[in-house]
Scaffold this active site. Structure first.
Site, short mmCIF file in Angstrom:
data_model
loop_
_atom_site.label_atom_id
_atom_site.label_comp_id
_atom_site.label_asym_id
_atom_site.label_seq_id
_atom_site.Cartn_x
_atom_site.Cartn_y
_atom_site.Cartn_z
N GLN A 37 0.82 -1.21 0.00
CA GLN A 37 0.00 0.00 0.00
C GLN A 37 0.85 1.27 0.00
O GLN A 37 0.50 2.27 0.61
CB GLN A 37 -0.93 -0.01 1.23
N CYS A 38 1.94 1.25 -0.73
CA CYS A 38 2.90 2.35 -0.78
C CYS A 38 2.81 3.01 -2.16
O CYS A 38 2.47 2.36 -3.15
CB CYS A 38 4.31 1.78 -0.54
N GLY A 39 3.15 4.28 -2.22
CA GLY A 39 3.21 4.96 -3.50
C GLY A 39 4.23 4.34 -4.44
O GLY A 39 4.15 4.50 -5.66
N THR A 41 4.70 1.03 -4.65
CA THR A 41 4.28 -0.34 -4.91
C THR A 41 4.34 -0.73 -6.38
O THR A 41 4.68 -1.88 -6.70
CB THR A 41 2.88 -0.61 -4.32
#
Length: 160
Positions: A37-39, A41
């Site tokens: 759920q990371c930018g 990803t």
């Protein structure tokens, strides 16, 4: 726990089996801490492409981690499904680990000069990449914002 060499390390795969790093002798290795759920990803797709292009000489190992803004709070099963469904990931994924506290032994080795023989480092965020040479020596690391197809990685792969 201290390890005399990279090849003495081990970790559990995302499906629960034990993986011995001695299986990596003769291959270049890229280790990366991942988060679903990371930018950053979408780098999973770039890592998969790199895996497909250099599979004969490179092993990519992903370590899911929830240490950075809790961007991977899912279970190992959910993380594995997410990576497969969204990015067709079939490179080696390990079980979720901790880097900041109770640091996993692999990340102790990667970040401590007294263990890896070359460099101290701090994992700044998800998707920091560590490069290990075919002989198990620490080569270098790249900050998270550097893409999997960065010239630094591609040039390293071309080194004999």
């Amino acid at each position: 726990m201290q390890y005399p060499s990279f090849y003495d390390l081990k970790a559990k795969t995302i499906k629960g089996g034990e993986f011995l790093f001695s299986e990596l002798i003769g291959k270049k290795v890229l280790i990366v801490n991942t988060a679903s759920q990371c930018g950053l990803t979408p780098q999973l797709g770039g890592l998969q492409k790199l895996h497909e292009e250099y599979e004969d000489q490179l092993t990519i190992i992903g370590f899911p981690c929830n240490d950075f803004k809790q961007q991977d709070s899912a279970s190992n099963e959910e993380i594995n499904s997410f990576c497969l469904i969204n990015f067709s990931v079939d490179f080696l994924m390990m079980e979720k680990i901790s880097i900041k506290e109770n640091t996993h032994p692999v990340y102790q080795w990667l970040t401590k000069k007294e263990l890896n023989g070359k460099s101290n480092s701090k994992v700044w965020w998800n998707f920091q990449k560590y490069l290990i040479n075919e002989d198990g020596t620490f080569h270098d690391y790249l900050f998270p914002w550097r893409q999997p197809d960065s010239p630094k990685i591609i040039n390293w792969l071309k080194l004999k």
